[in-house]
Design a protein around this motif. Structure first.
Motif, PDB file in Angstrom:
ATOM      1  N   HIS A 188      75.628   9.426  16.195  1.00 46.77           N
ATOM      2  CA  HIS A 188      74.660   8.447  16.671  1.00 46.77           C
ATOM      3  C   HIS A 188      74.364   8.674  18.149  1.00 46.77           C
ATOM      4  CE1 HIS A 188      72.796   4.575  17.646  1.00 46.77           C
ATOM      5  NE2 HIS A 188      72.542   4.459  16.353  1.00 46.77           N
ATOM      6  N   ALA A 189      75.412   8.932  18.930  1.00 42.66           N
ATOM      7  CA  ALA A 189      75.219   9.192  20.362  1.00 42.66           C
ATOM      8  C   ALA A 189      74.424  10.471  20.584  1.00 42.66           C
ATOM      9  CB  ALA A 189      76.573   9.265  21.066  1.00 42.66           C
ATOM     10  N   ARG A 221      71.907   5.340   5.829  1.00 42.62           N
ATOM     11  CA  ARG A 221      71.330   4.104   6.364  1.00 42.62           C
ATOM     12  C   ARG A 221      71.765   3.841   7.808  1.00 42.62           C
ATOM     13  NH1 ARG A 221      68.660   0.600   2.844  1.00 42.62           N
ATOM     14  NH2 ARG A 221      68.237  -0.454   4.815  1.00 42.62           N
ATOM     15  N   ASP A 222      72.983   4.249   8.173  1.00 41.97           N
ATOM     16  CA  ASP A 222      73.462   3.988   9.530  1.00 41.97           C
ATOM     17  C   ASP A 222      72.717   4.818  10.573  1.00 41.97           C
ATOM     18  OD1 ASP A 222      75.328   2.194   8.548  1.00 41.97           O
ATOM     19  OD2 ASP A 222      76.887   3.726   8.328  1.00 41.97           O
ATOM     20  N   LYS A 227      67.295   8.368  13.626  1.00 37.27           N
ATOM     21  CA  LYS A 227      66.716   9.668  13.264  1.00 37.27           C
ATOM     22  C   LYS A 227      65.185   9.582  13.237  1.00 37.27           C
ATOM     23  CE  LYS A 227      70.451  11.899  10.647  1.00 37.27           C
ATOM     24  NZ  LYS A 227      70.333  13.266  11.163  1.00 37.27           N
ATOM     25  N   VAL A 228      64.669   8.510  12.653  1.00 37.73           N
ATOM     26  CA  VAL A 228      63.218   8.334  12.605  1.00 37.73           C
ATOM     27  C   VAL A 228      62.645   8.267  14.019  1.00 37.73           C
ATOM     28  CG1 VAL A 228      61.392   6.695  12.022  1.00 37.73           C
ATOM     29  CG2 VAL A 228      63.151   7.239  10.341  1.00 37.73           C
ATOM     30  N   GLU A 229      63.275   7.486  14.872  1.00 36.71           N
ATOM     31  CA  GLU A 229      62.795   7.365  16.251  1.00 36.71           C
ATOM     32  C   GLU A 229      62.831   8.710  16.965  1.00 36.71           C
ATOM     33  OE1 GLU A 229      63.753   4.733  20.294  1.00 36.71           O
ATOM     34  OE2 GLU A 229      64.896   4.385  18.452  1.00 36.71           O
ATOM     35  N   GLU A 268      61.479  -3.079  -2.498  1.00 38.12           N
ATOM     36  CA  GLU A 268      60.930  -3.833  -1.362  1.00 38.12           C
ATOM     37  C   GLU A 268      61.832  -3.735  -0.135  1.00 38.12           C
ATOM     38  OE1 GLU A 268      59.972  -7.798  -2.478  1.00 38.12           O
ATOM     39  OE2 GLU A 268      58.479  -7.179  -3.980  1.00 38.12           O
ATOM     40  N   ASP A 269      62.346  -2.531   0.068  1.00 39.41           N
ATOM     41  CA  ASP A 269      63.149  -2.263   1.269  1.00 39.41           C
ATOM     42  C   ASP A 269      62.187  -1.890   2.401  1.00 39.41           C
ATOM     43  OD1 ASP A 269      64.848  -1.368   3.256  1.00 39.41           O
ATOM     44  OD2 ASP A 269      66.227  -0.380   1.868  1.00 39.41           O
ATOM     45  N   MET A 270      61.762  -2.892   3.156  1.00 42.81           N
ATOM     46  CA  MET A 270      60.718  -2.680   4.160  1.00 42.81           C
ATOM     47  C   MET A 270      61.179  -1.816   5.327  1.00 42.81           C
ATOM     48  SD  MET A 270      58.018  -3.931   3.010  1.00 42.81           S
ATOM     49  CE  MET A 270      57.588  -4.901   1.579  1.00 42.81           C
ATOM     50  N   ASP A 271      62.452  -1.839   5.646  1.00 41.80           N
ATOM     51  CA  ASP A 271      62.938  -1.025   6.762  1.00 41.80           C
ATOM     52  C   ASP A 271      62.762   0.463   6.473  1.00 41.80           C
ATOM     53  OD1 ASP A 271      63.652  -3.271   8.181  1.00 41.80           O
ATOM     54  OD2 ASP A 271      65.714  -3.299   7.436  1.00 41.80           O
ATOM     55  N   ILE A 272      63.139   0.880   5.267  1.00 40.86           N
ATOM     56  CA  ILE A 272      62.983   2.289   4.888  1.00 40.86           C
ATOM     57  C   ILE A 272      61.504   2.652   4.792  1.00 40.86           C
ATOM     58  CG2 ILE A 272      63.435   4.020   3.116  1.00 40.86           C
ATOM     59  CD1 ILE A 272      65.894   3.266   4.671  1.00 40.86           C
ATOM     60  N   CYS A 273      60.725   1.778   4.187  1.00 39.49           N
ATOM     61  CA  CYS A 273      59.287   2.052   4.059  1.00 39.49           C
ATOM     62  C   CYS A 273      58.640   2.202   5.430  1.00 39.49           C
ATOM     63  CB  CYS A 273      58.609   0.905   3.303  1.00 39.49           C
ATOM     64  SG  CYS A 273      59.071   0.797   1.551  1.00 39.49           S
TER      65      CYS A 273
END
Length: 932
Positions: A188-189, A221-222, A227-229, A268-273
């Motif tokens: 993560h770091a 998920r963690d 990663k997207v950012e 309906e997992d809006m975070d992943i979408c």
């Protein structure tokens, strides 16, 4: 004896002053040591966490804000102490460790420009040698952030140096990050480091390990969000467009996420979408041209997959912005994608439309569903902010569909099919309204196309005619009725070409004009139709006067709608014969004239009377604004003005303390002048006197902008005596503000100099007159330079620039500048120093352009004398920097951009933002983290 004592005293004082000058640096060093020691003392583990945090915060503040006070001899001890403390605090408290990490990052950023060019690499080495890779990663995260946060304290040269040296260390940063990523606890770091350093542009040509790292285990998920950012910021680098192979590689990896997107839509997992949508937008929207250039089958299949995924994101289930919050971001892609297709060569464009035309038609179907309102109960539970965002979203969708209809005309067939499906009883009102909204949105794109056959044009006309004819039979719901009314107004241009449908549409519109909830939409639609179909509707004006009278008497209809409806009818009056104009004006405006006479005799000033007055003045204003007839046919309007002139004059006296009413009256006079032209001249003397009297009693901005400045622009050439007298009276009143409360009335000062700017441009001879007192105006402008309002200083500088440009041709301007020259230069320098807002330095810099051109020698001499004053403009500027500024300014006077840069640099120094290192000696760190 006295003389000898005086000499001894003088010699001793001189010696002491030399000693003080010699040891001034030692004193600064000593004081700095004491201040830092206080911070280290607070960082003792025996103190409370709050005290430790304050100590760490104090150290960071001293480094970031007071860097120039730190001597080079203190660098090594300070760096060693920082590294020691950050290692000591590696196990917490976390809040203290974070603050120390920020301090180390700030130290590295500042030291990079001189004493420690390899700060990044050396920090990594030292911290890793002491087993603190996690702390090293935290420092790396913060270095780009710290560069951004303290950028205002650096000169442009120092910024360039720091950025260059940071970029030199990117290779070491990436190598270290990739190695650390192998440790699960540090992943993560590591991603945060990559995300942070994308602001310095990571090397795209050597990005394969980085891309693999960012897409590795993206389903975790963690790590998904970071990663997207990280990927999105990597794709936003300006240079990435030069590497199409890298982009295609990233597109292929994102396309592999389609199953993940499908599962997320179902669950309906809006975070992943939302994350996948961000990836899609980052890779497609800036590179739509690359998508269209796909040649081989594999790439075409890849583009099709990406576009299909974007369509799924656009049509995500739920209502924006309550159920989902990101579908609006995809609209920009569709807009850009369509524009790229249209901008291709005609043959290529047709080929692309054959490939993607069906996609756009599906998009229209999806968007028709997305703009549907929720149920009434659900809608009532939304906040006002959510409702406003949804309405804005609908407007954006409407713009998108309009753009699509322009190059995919088959979209109207899609909407027609949707509309036919609404004819069943089971159809919800929401679907009916959404289809009407989409028809309304594409109205501007419905025009006679040269490349269309008459058969296609007939089909489109039949569709629109059928929709308009069916409006009265639609389900009764306020939102359906409102959208149907606005639809009629939107198709006003089409109605002009199809007059057989105009009267049915107008009948629908006027049938709702007296309904309070629908009046705004009805009046707007009627206004749009009147603008486009003025000649066609003029003969029917008598039919519309009775509905207007009903609206005029209805207390539940807002005044704004009454005035707008009057404006629309007055527009039609412009096309009626002159003999009929008198009758129609009497019908429309007769009640308002009677009401104005009653209000003129009523001295009561209250809220109820004010609303009545605003309505009557607004109706007269609408008449003068809307009616456009030749002077030979304008006598009915002259009679109208004669009838209301005295009542308006009396009202101005009664309501002179109410700025809103005064502004409405100024608008009425202004529109009357524009409407009547020379026929208004009879009232000019009276109007000018009224305006000046009102301004002398109450200084309102509208009196200058809507009154005096309008008269200046229209009559400055033809009636210079009248305008000069007005300008003199306005100036004398405004000068009193400079002696009383100038800073409290920036709007008046801004309007005053805008008026004088118009005078200079329209007729400079007005300004040159003796009674105009241009010297007093110049002194006022110089005084206003240091006001704290951005727009005021901007307007003052605009006037000064124009005034200075008249220097070569006007003796009056020359005398004024000569008498106030030292004052002008002094205030300019003081404003650049600290007296004026930093945001206005650009405008002040522009003052030097004409000065260096017309009187360079006088400017140089004045600046040298003024800047020789100690601590002027501030104590932060040395005498050498002042001399350099003067010489450079005169040297670059022909280069506007360079001159502005030099002035801004001098302003930064004057404001204490000069944080250049006190030395540029390059040093290297020792093994213990210090510097040799």
């Amino acid at each position: 004896m006295a003389i000898t004592a005086a000499k001894i005293t003088y010699n001793v004082a001189g010696t002491l002053s030399k000693v003080l000058i010699i040891n001034i640096q030692a004193i600064y060093t000593y004081m700095t040591d004491i201040e830092f020691q206080a911070g280290w003392t607070l960082l003792d583990f025996e103190n409370k966490v709050e005290e430790q945090y304050f100590g760490a915060h104090f150290i960071h503040h001293k480094i970031s804000q007071c860097w120039s006070s730190i001597s080079v001899d203190h660098f090594q001890n300070l760096l060693q102490a920082l590294f020691k403390k950050i290692v000591d605090y590696r196990k917490g408290p976390r809040v203290v460790q974070t603050r120390l990490t920020v301090a180390v990052a700030s130290f590295a950023v500042h030291a990079m420009q001189g004493p420690w060019p390899g700060a990044v690499t050396h920090s990594i080495t030292y911290l890793c040698q002491h087993g603190n890779a996690d702390i090293a990663l935290e420092v790396l995260v913060l270095i780009p952030e710290e560069m951004s946060s303290v950028s205002n304290y650096f000169t442009s040269r120092n910024k360039t140096t720091i950025r260059m040296r940071a970029r030199d260390s990117i290779g070491d940063v990436l190598h270290f990050t990739v190695e650390c990523y192998k440790t699960p606890q540090l992943r993560h770091a590591c991603l945060r480091v990559l995300n942070s350093w994308t602001s310095l542009e990571l090397p795209v040509d050597r990005s394969s390990p980085i891309i693999g790292l960012m897409f590795d285990d993206i389903t975790d998920r963690d790590l998904f969000e970071i990663k997207v950012e990280c990927i999105v910021n990597f794709l936003r680098q300006p240079t990435i467009s030069s590497y199409p192979s890298v982009l295609w590689d990233i597109m292929a990896k994102i396309a592999q996420l389609k199953p993940m997107l499908g599962e997320s839509l179902q669950s309906e997992d809006m975070d992943i979408c939302q994350g996948i949508c961000q990836l899609l937008m980052a890779v497609t929207e800036p590179n739509s041209k690359l998508l269209l250039d796909a040649g081989d089958t594999e790439k075409l299949s890849l583009v099709s997959c990406l576009v299909s995924m974007l369509l799924d994101c656009t049509g995500i289930p739920g209502h924006y912005p309550v159920d989902e919050t990101f579908s609006d971001t995809t609209l920009q892609f569709w807009y850009t994608f369509g524009d790229e297709i249209v901008s291709e060569e005609p043959d290529r464009s047709r080929e692309l439309l054959s490939l993607y035309g069906r996609i756009f038609q599906r998009l229209v179907e999806v968007l028709t569903r997305k703009v549907m309102y929720p149920s009434d109960n659900y809608w009532s539970s939304w906040t006002d902010e959510n409702k406003s965002e949804f309405e804005n979203y609908r407007k954006e969708v409407g713009d998108t569909v309009l753009n699509i209809q322009a190059f995919v005309p088959q979209c109207i067939n899609v909407l027609h099919a949707e509309y036919l499906s609404c004819q069943t009883l089971a159809t919800s009102w929401q679907k009916v309204e959404s289809v009407l909204f989409m028809f309304r949105s594409i109205a501007e794109a419905i025009y006679e196309r040269d490349d269309e056959t008459s058969e296609n044009q007939n089909v489109i006309s039949e569709i629109i005619s059928a929709v308009i004819e069916s409006l009265p039979s639609l389900p009764e719901h306020p939102k359906i009725a409102r959208t149907a009314l606005l639809l009629c107004g939107a198709f006003s241009e089409w109605l002009k070409r199809h007059p057989d449908m105009m009267l049915p549409a107008v009948k629908i519109v006027m049938s709702h004009v007296n309904v309070p909830s629908l009046a705004p939409a009805s009046v707007q639609a009627f206004r749009d139709i009147c603008i486009e179909c003025t000649e066609l509707l003029a003969g029917e004006i008598a039919v519309f006067i009775e509905p207007f009278k009903a609206v005029y008497k209805n207390p539940d209809i807002k005044n704004r709608e009454k005035v707008r409806l009057c404006w629309s009818l007055c527009t039609l009056c412009s096309q009626v014969p002159s003999e009929s104009l008198v009758m129609h004006l009497q019908s429309l405006l007769g009640p308002s004239c009677v009401a104005l006479k009653e209000l003129a005799s009523n001295p009561q000033v209250n809220k109820q009377t004010k609303e009545k007055l605003k309505l009557q003045v607004g109706i007269c204003n609408a008449a003068f604004h809307a009616i456009s007839v030749p002077p030979t046919a304008a006598m009915p309007l002259v009679s109208l003005l004669a009838e209301i002139w005295e009542p308006l004059k009396a009202i101005l006296v009664i309501w002179s303390t109410d700025e809103t009413i005064v502004e409405e009256l100024m608008k009425c006079y202004w529109h009357a002048i524009n409407c009547l032209g020379p026929l208004f001249d009879h009232y000019l003397d009276s109007l000018t006197d009224m305006l000046c009297q009102c301004y002398e009693a109450n200084q309102y901005q509208c009196l200058i902008e809507n009154g005096a400045q309008g008269l200046m622009n229209i009559y400055g050439q033809d009636k210079p005596d009248l305008v000069a007298g007005m300008l003199q009276r306005v100036s004398n009143t405004t000068f009193q503000l400079f002696a009383v409360n100038m800073s409290d009335r920036p709007d008046i000062i801004q309007g005053f100099f805008s008026l004088h700017l118009s005078a200079l441009r329209v007729n400079p001879q007005i300004v040159y007159r003796k009674e105009s007192n241009c010297k007093a105006v110049l002194r006022a402008a110089i005084t206003a330079i240091t006001m704290q309002d951005y727009h005021t200083v901007k307007e003052v500088c605009r006037w000064l620039s124009e005034f200075l440009s008249h220097y070569p041709s006007s003796p009056e301007v020359q005398n004024a500048i000569t008498s106030e020259f030292n004052f002008l230069v002094t205030e300019l320098l003081r404003g650049i120093g600290t007296a004026s807002p930093a945001s206005t330095v650009d405008f002040l810099a522009e003052m030097f352009i004409p000065l260096t051109r017309i009187i360079p020698n006088e400017l140089r001499q004045a600046m040298l004398v003024i800047l020789a004053t100690e601590n002027f403009p501030t104590k932060f500027v040395s005498s050498d920097e002042k001399k350099k500024f003067v010489s450079t300014l005169l040297l670059v006077h022909g280069n506007k951009r360079r001159l502005k840069t030099e002035v801004k640099e001098f302003s930064l120094i004057s404001r204490g933002y000069n944080t250049a290192a006190v030395t540029t000696t390059t040093t290297t760190p020792s093994k213990d983290g210090g510097m040799r």
